[in-house]
Design an enzyme around this catalytic site. Sequence first.
Site, PDB file in Angstrom:
ATOM      1  N   MET A  34       0.844  -1.197   0.000  1.00 34.31           N
ATOM      2  CA  MET A  34       0.000   0.000   0.000  1.00 34.31           C
ATOM      3  C   MET A  34       0.883   1.252   0.000  1.00 34.31           C
ATOM      4  O   MET A  34       0.425   2.340   0.372  1.00 34.31           O
ATOM      5  CB  MET A  34      -0.944  -0.001   1.204  1.00 34.31           C
ATOM      6  CG  MET A  34      -1.923  -1.173   1.166  1.00 34.31           C
ATOM      7  SD  MET A  34      -3.467  -0.859   2.048  1.00 34.31           S
ATOM      8  CE  MET A  34      -2.863  -0.519   3.676  1.00 34.31           C
ATOM      9  N   HIS A  41       9.262  -3.471   3.599  1.00 35.20           N
ATOM     10  CA  HIS A  41       8.801  -3.738   2.228  1.00 35.20           C
ATOM     11  C   HIS A  41       9.978  -4.091   1.317  1.00 35.20           C
ATOM     12  O   HIS A  41       9.879  -4.967   0.462  1.00 35.20           O
ATOM     13  CB  HIS A  41       8.099  -2.510   1.645  1.00 35.20           C
ATOM     14  CG  HIS A  41       6.857  -2.097   2.363  1.00 35.20           C
ATOM     15  ND1 HIS A  41       6.816  -1.016   3.206  1.00 35.20           N
ATOM     16  CD2 HIS A  41       5.608  -2.618   2.372  1.00 35.20           C
ATOM     17  CE1 HIS A  41       5.589  -0.874   3.683  1.00 35.20           C
ATOM     18  NE2 HIS A  41       4.836  -1.836   3.200  1.00 35.20           N
ATOM     19  N   GLN A  65     -10.360  -2.161   2.501  1.00 38.92           N
ATOM     20  CA  GLN A  65      -9.885  -2.809   3.726  1.00 38.92           C
ATOM     21  C   GLN A  65      -9.836  -1.854   4.911  1.00 38.92           C
ATOM     22  O   GLN A  65      -9.366  -2.222   5.982  1.00 38.92           O
ATOM     23  CB  GLN A  65      -8.555  -3.518   3.503  1.00 38.92           C
ATOM     24  CG  GLN A  65      -7.360  -2.621   3.230  1.00 38.92           C
ATOM     25  CD  GLN A  65      -6.137  -3.427   2.820  1.00 38.92           C
ATOM     26  OE1 GLN A  65      -6.004  -3.862   1.682  1.00 38.92           O
ATOM     27  NE2 GLN A  65      -5.204  -3.631   3.742  1.00 38.92           N
ATOM     28  N   LYS A 153       4.694  -9.842   9.461  1.00 34.07           N
ATOM     29  CA  LYS A 153       4.196  -8.885  10.455  1.00 34.07           C
ATOM     30  C   LYS A 153       2.670  -8.907  10.481  1.00 34.07           C
ATOM     31  O   LYS A 153       2.059  -8.852  11.538  1.00 34.07           O
ATOM     32  CB  LYS A 153       4.696  -7.478  10.153  1.00 34.07           C
ATOM     33  CG  LYS A 153       4.331  -6.561  11.269  1.00 34.07           C
ATOM     34  CD  LYS A 153       4.509  -5.122  10.914  1.00 34.07           C
ATOM     35  CE  LYS A 153       3.440  -4.343  11.597  1.00 34.07           C
ATOM     36  NZ  LYS A 153       2.397  -3.937  10.658  1.00 34.07           N
ATOM     37  N   GLN A 157      -3.135 -11.950   8.250  1.00 35.19           N
ATOM     38  CA  GLN A 157      -3.334 -11.694   6.813  1.00 35.19           C
ATOM     39  C   GLN A 157      -2.623 -12.753   5.966  1.00 35.19           C
ATOM     40  O   GLN A 157      -3.170 -13.239   4.968  1.00 35.19           O
ATOM     41  CB  GLN A 157      -2.801 -10.295   6.466  1.00 35.19           C
ATOM     42  CG  GLN A 157      -2.679 -10.031   4.974  1.00 35.19           C
ATOM     43  CD  GLN A 157      -2.233  -8.628   4.652  1.00 35.19           C
ATOM     44  OE1 GLN A 157      -3.034  -7.701   4.705  1.00 35.19           O
ATOM     45  NE2 GLN A 157      -0.964  -8.436   4.325  1.00 35.19           N
ATOM     46  N   LEU A 188       8.690  -2.790  11.996  1.00 34.84           N
ATOM     47  CA  LEU A 188       8.548  -1.668  11.064  1.00 34.84           C
ATOM     48  C   LEU A 188       7.136  -1.673  10.496  1.00 34.84           C
ATOM     49  O   LEU A 188       6.595  -2.722  10.155  1.00 34.84           O
ATOM     50  CB  LEU A 188       9.578  -1.777   9.939  1.00 34.84           C
ATOM     51  CG  LEU A 188      11.051  -1.732  10.356  1.00 34.84           C
ATOM     52  CD1 LEU A 188      11.943  -1.661   9.120  1.00 34.84           C
ATOM     53  CD2 LEU A 188      11.344  -0.557  11.283  1.00 34.84           C
ATOM     54  N   SER A 189       6.533  -0.499  10.421  1.00 33.77           N
ATOM     55  CA  SER A 189       5.167  -0.347   9.924  1.00 33.77           C
ATOM     56  C   SER A 189       5.008   1.065   9.376  1.00 33.77           C
ATOM     57  O   SER A 189       5.571   2.017   9.942  1.00 33.77           O
ATOM     58  CB  SER A 189       4.176  -0.552  11.082  1.00 33.77           C
ATOM     59  OG  SER A 189       2.894  -0.066  10.709  1.00 33.77           O
TER      60      SER A 189
END
Length: 284
Positions: A34, A41, A65, A153, A157, A188-189
């Site tokens: 996203m 990523h 979502q 993470k 999902q 990490l997010s």
Amino acid sequence: MSAVLPVVRTVADLRAQVRAWRAAGLRVGFVPTMGALHEGHLSLVRLARSKADRVVASIFVNPTQFAPHEDFEAYPRDEAGDMAQLASAGCDLVFAPAVAEMYPPGAATTVTVTGVTDAMDGIARPSHFPGVATVVTKLLNQCGPDVAVFGEKDFQQLQVIRRLTADLDIPVEIVGAPTARAADGLALSSRNAYLSADERKVAVRLNEVLRDVLDRLRRGEPVEATEQHAIADLQAAGFTRIDYVETRTPDTLARLGPGPVTGPLRILAAAHIGRTRLIDNMGD
Ligand code: PAF
């Protein structure tokens, strides 16, 4: 000067490029994102690169979502920055469709996965997994990769995606990539960008508490009491709301406990600091 990373914005252009690679005998890897990319990523892109000759990444902030009260509008977007990072990680093509390309007028199909969605984020965010399952099914059908990489993470999902690709006979290998963490252990997010300096200090406790839960369970302490202890620890640390801390089997996400457990397990947690919701998980 480094080459400009090509971007396609339509399904037709994506398919044409993948078809050309296939015709040349090349194996295609895919990393759906996203955007608002970080090292986590990029580690997915590098893993895809190690398993394929060409790597496609998608950048699409999927509206379906997010619940109406969630952060769809505020979700960080930085396409130029994302493109530069993807180029440096070895990505070959970016698919960045508009919402109308993904959900044209009249779109009326939703993919619903049961079982692995019956708890945790399936309850805390009831519309989330149907949105994820639908967009991931579409992206996999649009790209047609040999292998697709998703981060551990988002552990629940990942199991949803494994389930749907098996159930819908989508011919793709799903690979889970280990969670990338900051030096102090915080997962990490993209949502870490929302944290103030003080909130960032609270956030690090999430992975520390999960590590403590894992240690306690491996010492034979009972699941239910250990989870309650963890919730109290998170509250004491400054988390303002705890959605769950749960111990589950890694594959089917079946509930473990309430007593001591042996064998494979995964501890999953979601907790809020102010307006920021963080998730993390741990296994051994
Ligand atoms: O994990 C994410 O970033 C998203 O849920 C995904 C898989 C790209 C679907 O929108």
